[in-house]
Design a protein around this motif. Structure first.
Motif, PDB file in Angstrom:
ATOM      1  N   GLN A  88       0.653  -1.118   0.113  1.00 26.55           N
ATOM      2  CA  GLN A  88      -0.288  -0.027   0.521  1.00 26.55           C
ATOM      3  C   GLN A  88       0.718   1.286  -0.194  1.00 26.55           C
ATOM      4  O   GLN A  88       1.944   1.235   0.724  1.00 26.55           O
ATOM      5  CB  GLN A  88      -0.723   0.421   1.133  1.00 26.55           C
ATOM      6  N   ASN A  89       0.448   2.841  -0.546  1.00 25.89           N
ATOM      7  CA  ASN A  89       1.484   3.813  -1.289  1.00 25.89           C
ATOM      8  C   ASN A  89       0.168   4.465  -0.322  1.00 25.89           C
ATOM      9  O   ASN A  89      -1.035   5.226  -1.148  1.00 25.89           O
ATOM     10  CB  ASN A  89       1.530   3.787  -2.688  1.00 25.89           C
ATOM     11  N   ASP A 181       2.505   5.335  -7.665  1.00 22.13           N
ATOM     12  CA  ASP A 181       0.349   6.557  -7.364  1.00 22.13           C
ATOM     13  C   ASP A 181       0.280   5.664  -6.420  1.00 22.13           C
ATOM     14  O   ASP A 181       0.119   4.596  -5.956  1.00 22.13           O
ATOM     15  CB  ASP A 181      -0.009   5.324  -8.622  1.00 22.13           C
ATOM     16  N   PRO A 182      -0.123   6.475  -5.191  1.00 22.92           N
ATOM     17  CA  PRO A 182      -0.589   6.499  -4.546  1.00 22.92           C
ATOM     18  C   PRO A 182      -2.326   5.605  -4.369  1.00 22.92           C
ATOM     19  O   PRO A 182      -3.196   5.784  -5.734  1.00 22.92           O
ATOM     20  CB  PRO A 182      -1.141   7.869  -3.189  1.00 22.92           C
ATOM     21  N   ASP A 183      -2.894   4.490  -3.478  1.00 21.83           N
ATOM     22  CA  ASP A 183      -3.397   4.211  -2.642  1.00 21.83           C
ATOM     23  C   ASP A 183      -4.413   5.099  -2.255  1.00 21.83           C
ATOM     24  O   ASP A 183      -5.723   5.095  -2.685  1.00 21.83           O
ATOM     25  CB  ASP A 183      -3.351   2.543  -2.585  1.00 21.83           C
ATOM     26  N   LEU A 184      -4.036   5.810  -1.089  1.00 18.54           N
ATOM     27  CA  LEU A 184      -4.988   6.525  -0.554  1.00 18.54           C
ATOM     28  C   LEU A 184      -3.969   8.037  -0.313  1.00 18.54           C
ATOM     29  O   LEU A 184      -2.908   7.984  -0.159  1.00 18.54           O
ATOM     30  CB  LEU A 184      -5.169   5.531   0.919  1.00 18.54           C
ATOM     31  N   VAL A 185      -4.516   8.699  -0.280  1.00 20.53           N
ATOM     32  CA  VAL A 185      -4.407  10.469  -0.383  1.00 20.53           C
ATOM     33  C   VAL A 185      -5.335  10.997   1.188  1.00 20.53           C
ATOM     34  O   VAL A 185      -6.148  11.197   1.457  1.00 20.53           O
ATOM     35  CB  VAL A 185      -4.492  11.206  -1.807  1.00 20.53           C
ATOM     36  N   SER A 422      -3.733  10.336 -10.666  1.00 18.99           N
ATOM     37  CA  SER A 422      -3.824   8.867  -9.727  1.00 18.99           C
ATOM     38  C   SER A 422      -5.715   8.637  -9.635  1.00 18.99           C
ATOM     39  O   SER A 422      -6.079   8.749  -8.425  1.00 18.99           O
ATOM     40  CB  SER A 422      -3.762   9.128  -8.253  1.00 18.99           C
ATOM     41  N   ASN A 424      -6.929   6.176  -9.834  1.00 14.40           N
ATOM     42  CA  ASN A 424      -7.065   4.738  -8.902  1.00 14.40           C
ATOM     43  C   ASN A 424      -7.100   5.087  -7.490  1.00 14.40           C
ATOM     44  O   ASN A 424      -8.120   3.784  -5.960  1.00 14.40           O
ATOM     45  CB  ASN A 424      -6.380   3.757  -8.989  1.00 14.40           C
ATOM     46  N   ALA A 425      -7.011   6.301  -7.087  1.00 13.10           N
ATOM     47  CA  ALA A 425      -6.679   6.580  -5.365  1.00 13.10           C
ATOM     48  C   ALA A 425      -7.473   6.985  -4.905  1.00 13.10           C
ATOM     49  O   ALA A 425      -8.745   7.451  -5.001  1.00 13.10           O
ATOM     50  CB  ALA A 425      -5.756   8.049  -5.002  1.00 13.10           C
ATOM     51  N   GLN A 426      -7.838   6.054  -2.790  1.00  8.33           N
ATOM     52  CA  GLN A 426      -9.083   6.804  -2.536  1.00  8.33           C
ATOM     53  C   GLN A 426      -8.348   8.421  -1.935  1.00  8.33           C
ATOM     54  O   GLN A 426      -7.265   8.003  -2.218  1.00  8.33           O
ATOM     55  CB  GLN A 426      -9.044   5.708  -2.156  1.00  8.33           C
TER      56      GLN A 426
END
Length: 467
Positions: A88-89, A181-185, A422, A424-426
């Motif tokens: 996770q990023n 590429d963040p998964d969560l911001v 991004s 696809n990020a949440q």
């Protein structure tokens, strides 16, 4: 994550490590470049960066890489990177530049003189948005204290947000390989409806800023000699603004500035309005017997988050009343600050607005409009069920009340840019700019207990991504 242990750690860390440093940060008059064109020569922005970076390094977070980047002519950017235990990023966002002083500060308060009164730290920039880097480090250290697995974490702190974030895209491009590429911001630069629960921003309005000038003469003329022959530049200016705004209701007239509100956001507004219904009358420092423009809390929420609205934030070409002679002034300038719906194309809207303001000048006056860079709004993607559960649990654990989602009337240009970068990020967009905190105005404050609880929530969100 153990909630009690997290709370104890965060509270102590705020008291011992954050508040002393954040207080000193408030003293630095590092105004954003829009308000201090000589920011680089003045050196205050670098003072703020150095102050924060020195503090971060003093925390001795194992494995944390601390970098300061500065491209020629651009404001500096801080990037913190901590490798993780999972795939996770997470990207945490904040900014350190500030709005100008403004006037109207209460006796004993001033923009660059921090004061703690009760539960509040007064001064410019503490809540908007100096606390962000401190909260991020506190959350990380709390995870380390509990020896929890964690995702990969980047923390980016920019220095041009209050100017519309013109420098940030260049840094994001330059640092893209590091950030990934963040998964969560997690963005820590938004508002809250109260200080009693976690507030989540699901949309941001965009913004168009223009200096509209109406010029009727090449120089001022005696008002007795010219009155009735030469039109007032103020009257013509007001006439043009009426093309944009209904002066009786504040309704913004052009169809290109009004958008259909998604049903999910309308439902959020209904729920948020129920929580805030009794607060609107006390939320702002109304003068005299002033009150909100509607008794319907849902309408007020939607007016502030999805409907366009206009503020005249500055007037040029007019002396102060005590310096005003009997002169018909040659020109008047008004700075128009127009908030636009989250899904409106800001660039196209600016083109259409310019035509609306400049075409068919009344009395054939000399009319001009100088536009600032349009700021796009932002509309959050649908939140995944696991993130919803995490957010609700965080709010219950640390505030003792459910999380509330609603739009925000302000702008954070970074969000739309990052959403496009991004897809696809949440997103978790939150903050501590609550009732009377008055960012950008006089008597700005940070609500310390709410900041501690929000920091604990961030810690839990990160920990949940490490599972």
């Amino acid at each position: 994550m153990n909630p009690e242990q997290n709370t104890r750690y965060i509270n102590q860390f705020w008291d011992d490590a954050i508040l002393p440093s954040l207080t000193e940060y408030v003293r630095i008059p590092n105004k954003s470049p829009l308000f201090d064109p000589s920011w680089e020569a003045n050196g205050y922005m670098h003072d703020a960066v150095n102050h924060m970076v020195s503090w971060v390094k003093a925390q001795e977070v194992p494995g944390l890489e601390v970098q300061v980047h500065q491209l020629p002519g651009l404001t500096p950017t801080i990037l913190l990177t901590l490798e993780g235990d999972t795939d996770q990023n997470i990207l945490i966002y904040g900014h350190l530049d500030k709005q100008p002083e403004f006037d109207g500060w209460e006796d004993g308060l001033a923009p660059w003189s921090p004061v703690i009164r009760g539960e509040k730290l007064y001064g410019r920039g503490g809540a908007d948005d100096g606390y962000a880097i401190y909260a991020a480090i506190a959350a990380i250290k709390s995870l380390l204290d509990q020896k929890l697995a964690r995702p990969r974490i980047n923390v980016i702190i920019e220095a041009s947000e209050e100017s519309g974030s013109p420098d940030l895209p260049l840094y994001m491009e330059r640092l893209s390989e590091i950030i990934g590429d963040p998964d969560l911001v997690i963005a820590l630069d938004s508002t809250c409806g109260n200080y009693d629960q976690l507030w989540l921003t699901t949309s941001l309005r965009g913004m168009l800023v223009a200096d509209l000038t109406v010029r009727v003469l090449t120089q001022g003329v005696h008002s007795g000699a010219a009155g009735g022959i030469v039109p007032s530049s103020f009257r013509l200016l007001r006439q043009i603004i009426s093309r944009l705004e209904d002066e009786n209701t504040g309704f913004i007239k052009p169809s290109f500035l009004n958008e259909q509100i998604p049903d999910i956001r309308r439902q959020e507004a209904i729920a948020a309005g129920q929580v805030l219904a009794d607060s609107f009358a006390e939320m702002y420092p109304f003068a005299g017997h002033g009150h909100p423009i509607s008794d319907d809390p849902t309408e007020l929420v939607l007016n502030n988050t999805w409907a366009p609205s206009l503020a005249i934030t500055g007037i040029g070409g007019a002396p102060s009343p005590e310096q005003a002679g009997n002169v018909l002034r040659p020109e008047t300038t008004a700075r128009l600050a127009l908030r636009i719906p989250p899904t409106t194309d800001a660039v196209k809207a600016a083109i259409a607005l310019e035509a609306l303001l400049l075409d068919d000048a009344p009395n054939d006056a000399d009319v001009s409009a100088a536009f600032h860079t349009p700021n796009a709004g932002w509309h959050a993607p649908a939140t995944t069920p696991d993130l919803k559960d995490s957010l609700m649990a965080a709010s219950m654990d640390y505030f003792g009340a459910p999380a509330i989602a609603m739009g925000c009337g302000g702008s954070t240009p970074f969000m739309e840019f990052l959403a496009s970068r991004s897809p696809n990020a949440q997103f978790v967009v939150t903050g501590i700019l609550g009732p009377h905190s008055n960012a950008h105005g006089p008597n700005e404050f940070l609500h310390i207990p709410a900041a501690k609880k929000l920091t604990a929530c961030v810690g839990k969100l990160i920990a949940d991504r490490g599972d």
